[in-house]
Design a protein around this motif. Structure first.
Motif, PDB file in Angstrom:
ATOM      1  N   VAL B  75      -0.838   7.917  -2.333  1.00 57.28           N
ATOM      2  CA  VAL B  75      -0.212   7.546  -1.064  1.00 57.28           C
ATOM      3  C   VAL B  75       0.109   6.046  -1.043  1.00 57.28           C
ATOM      4  N   GLY B  76      -0.865   5.228  -1.448  1.00 60.60           N
ATOM      5  CA  GLY B  76      -0.670   3.773  -1.480  1.00 60.60           C
ATOM      6  C   GLY B  76       0.501   3.394  -2.369  1.00 60.60           C
ATOM      7  N   MET B  77       0.584   4.016  -3.539  1.00 58.14           N
ATOM      8  CA  MET B  77       1.653   3.695  -4.502  1.00 58.14           C
ATOM      9  C   MET B  77       3.021   4.045  -3.919  1.00 58.14           C
ATOM     10  N   ARG B  78       3.097   5.196  -3.246  1.00 56.35           N
ATOM     11  CA  ARG B  78       4.376   5.611  -2.651  1.00 56.35           C
ATOM     12  C   ARG B  78       4.811   4.639  -1.557  1.00 56.35           C
ATOM     13  N   ILE B  79       3.835   4.155  -0.782  1.00 53.33           N
ATOM     14  CA  ILE B  79       4.161   3.204   0.287  1.00 53.33           C
ATOM     15  C   ILE B  79       4.659   1.889  -0.310  1.00 53.33           C
ATOM     16  N   ILE B  80       4.005   1.461  -1.397  1.00 58.68           N
ATOM     17  CA  ILE B  80       4.427   0.210  -2.052  1.00 58.68           C
ATOM     18  C   ILE B  80       5.864   0.352  -2.574  1.00 58.68           C
ATOM     19  N   THR B  81       6.170   1.509  -3.168  1.00 50.79           N
ATOM     20  CA  THR B  81       7.526   1.733  -3.687  1.00 50.79           C
ATOM     21  C   THR B  81       8.552   1.609  -2.553  1.00 50.79           C
ATOM     22  N   PHE B  82       8.219   2.190  -1.404  1.00 55.29           N
ATOM     23  CA  PHE B  82       9.136   2.130  -0.250  1.00 55.29           C
ATOM     24  C   PHE B  82       9.269   0.687   0.256  1.00 55.29           C
TER      25      PHE B  82
END
Lengths: 182, 427
Positions: B75-82
């Motif tokens: 979840v954290g990684m996806r938020i960072i990508t966004f």
């Protein structure tokens, strides 16, 4: 500091039993609250008894959780000031004084909690007619279990500190962590 | 005399290392014995149980479980990508990604520590590669992570609401703009550092398609705060029920959509969450006992009279709140700081005409700043552990971030509209 790795078999099982109660009680709370919200939202009615059951479960998981936190050494405390300012010997004496104060406080909580529970046993809850004293018994029971763990923890610190050095690292704690809240 | 004794016993027992729950109970019991106040122990301990009993407290462990679920895995990684797609092109862009991702993550987890750990583990390394000072990067992660407890849902706000009998929905509404202000101020620092140091002068904008794709990746997680806040604000569910919905939704998303969570880990997650919540709940119970004594001995009235000796203006009182909480924040975590001061500050605030919702936001922002100030700063420790840079070395690189945080805090404190406009609009 998590003391569970140095507990004898009896205390390990007691600790596991408490964990199981927390897990079962916690899962029941989630299911009950979710079911009740869904029923109210989609079917237009809710379970009248669910509030009483969740209140009962919350009290018991809280005071059992308090004992589990004693076993894990997870209760909130400020240690930095003493560790920085006081020499090792003074720290040791201070810890003993605090330990004794906690024991006295726990005994008074157990004694008074038992008295509260027995005096309210005849009163019944509104929906399920459960004894009110059964709800209040959670406090003395939780405090008694906390006392058992606390006495063992203190005993090890005084009489067998090598057990702590050999088995525990101060950072070993897979239990509760207040970091979850901040 | 009783007030002085209570303050002395409390400070001595807490700062000498007694666990908080026993320190508070001792503080409540000792004056009754020493001054022979005539209150029976039964009444005192009945308050201890009664303080834990209210059903709405169930929301505390449930929000912990929901936050834990969403803090795991990707979840954290996806938020960072966004966040990278949204902010990465600006000067200081990488720093802004940290702040932006922390703000989004705060809306999902409600926890500053989870925020700092999830974002810091990926971003500190990346910022160092870009040429940012490692101490500054760690400091930024530590400070931006604390936005997690200002932007709703926020566990400290929930606890303040329950303890002070203040509407949680109003508190969550009131926290939105202050959270964004803290974020914007931190982004301003990133812009300045990126531009002046020359390490991150900005880059190419990503295409709209790329931005959309990164958003779609985060959408299931982003729906969690929508579900929680939408449910509460629409009156469809209570905060407790919203927390239960969040747990079930979090389980569904992490098991079936992201596939980050193994159902076998659920029992341990439940036990950990309920032990953590028990630690807080018994302190709430003990605080209820102390609050009872504080009320009976009319201590808030004494505090009001004391502050009014200097000034009858509410600003003076708010300045006192700021100073006390900033000092307490140096050594205490947010939850105990709020639990200990709310029973004293709330009645005093009402005497000065300060809205309890506004006070709740001020207190939360204050303790959020305390989270990244040494010597005891939880997010600072997390950032230090991830970066390998010492806590004090990080703090030395954080001067601009401290200035930004204090400026945002002053704005939130002395311009009530910052917090209260959203409450007015929605109510």
């Amino acid at each position: 500091m998590d003391f569970r790795p140095i507990y004898p078999v009896g205390l390990v099982w007691l600790s596991k039993l408490i964990d199981f109660a927390l897990m079962a009680g916690g899962a029941s709370i989630v299911i009950l609250v979710f079911t009740n919200a869904s029923l109210r939202g989609f079917a237009g009615f809710d379970l009248a008894w669910s509030l009483e059951v969740t209140a009962f479960l919350l009290l018991w998981v809280t005071f059992l959780g308090c004992a589990a936190a004693v076993a894990r050494g997870a209760h909130m405390r400020v240690t930095e000031i003493v560790e920085t300012l006081l020499p090792q010997t003074a720290q040791l004496w201070l810890t003993r004084i605090i330990d004794v104060a906690i024991i006295v406080l726990l005994i008074s909580l157990i004694y008074t909690g038992y008295s509260i529970s027995s005096h309210t046993w005849a009163q019944k809850t509104t929906v399920l007619y459960w004894p009110v004293g059964l709800l209040y018994a959670s406090m003395p029971v939780g405090m008694a279990l906390s006392l058992i763990f606390h006495l063992y923890n203190v005993g090890v610190e005084i009489f067998a500190p090598h057990l702590i050095k050999d088995n525990l690292s101060p950072h070993h704690n897979d239990g509760a962590d207040l970091e979850d809240l901040s | 005399m009783t007030l002085l004794f209570v303050v002395f016993v409390f400070l001595a027992s807490v700062f000498l290392g007694m666990p908080l729950v026993w320190a508070i109970l001792l503080t409540a019991v000792l004056p009754i014995i020493v001054f022979d106040l005539g209150f029976p122990l039964q009444a005192l301990y009945l308050n201890f149980i009664g303080g834990v009993e209210p059903n709405h407290f169930i929301a505390i462990p449930l929000f912990i479980i929901a936050g834990e679920l969403m803090s795991r895995g990707g979840v954290g990684m996806r938020i960072i990508t966004f966040a990278r797609a949204a902010f990465g092109f600006m000067p200081g862009g990488l720093g802004m990604v940290v702040v932006g991702a922390s703000m989004i993550f705060g809306g999902i987890s409600g926890s500053a520590i989870a925020d700092s750990a999830a974002i810091g583990s990926v971003m500190i390394k990346n910022m160092a590669k870009q040429g940012y000072d490692k101490g500054f990067s760690a400091g930024l992660v530590a400070s931006a992570g604390t936005i997690g407890i200002i932007i709703p849902p926020s566990i400290p706000m929930l606890i303040y609401g329950f303890v002070g009998n203040v509407s949680v929905a109003d508190l969550f509404l009131a926290g939105m703009v202050p959270g964004i202000i803290f974020g914007l101020f931190f982004m301003g620092v990133c812009y300045y550092v990126g531009k002046t140091s020359g390490c991150d002068a900005g880059g190419e904008r990503v295409s709209r398609r790329e931005l959309w794709n990164s958003f779609i990746g985060t959408a299931p997680a982003l729906f969690m705060p929508v579900l929680i806040l939408g449910g509460i604000f629409s009156g469809w569910v209570t905060p407790t029920e919203a927390a239960a919905l969040a747990v079930v939704y979090g389980l569904a998303v992490t098991i079936f959509v992201y596939r980050d969570f193994n159902i076998k880990d659920l029992p341990k997650l439940l036990v950990d969450a309920f032990v953590t919540s028990a630690v807080v709940m018994v302190v709430i119970g003990a605080t209820t006992v102390l609050g009872w004594l504080i009320t009976l001995e009319q201590m808030p009235q004494i505090l009001v009279a004391f502050v009014q000796e200097f000034s009858s203006s509410p600003w003076m009182f708010l300045l006192l709140v700021n100073i006390v909480l900033l000092v307490l924040g140096l050594v205490l975590d947010p939850v105990p700081a709020i639990l200990l001061t709310a029973p004293l500050f709330l009645p005093t605030a009402q005497a000065f005409g300060v809205d309890p919702v506004h006070l709740g936001v001020i207190m939360t922002c204050n303790v959020a700043v305390g989270l990244f100030t040494p010597p005891v700063g939880a997010t600072l420790y997390v950032a230090s552990r991830i970066s390998g840079v010492g806590v004090l070395s990080i703090a030395r690189k954080m001067a601009l971030l401290y200035i930004a945080a204090i400026a945002a805090l002053l704005l939130v404190t002395y311009v009530p509209a910052v917090s209260m406009t959203m409450v007015g609009v929605f109510n």
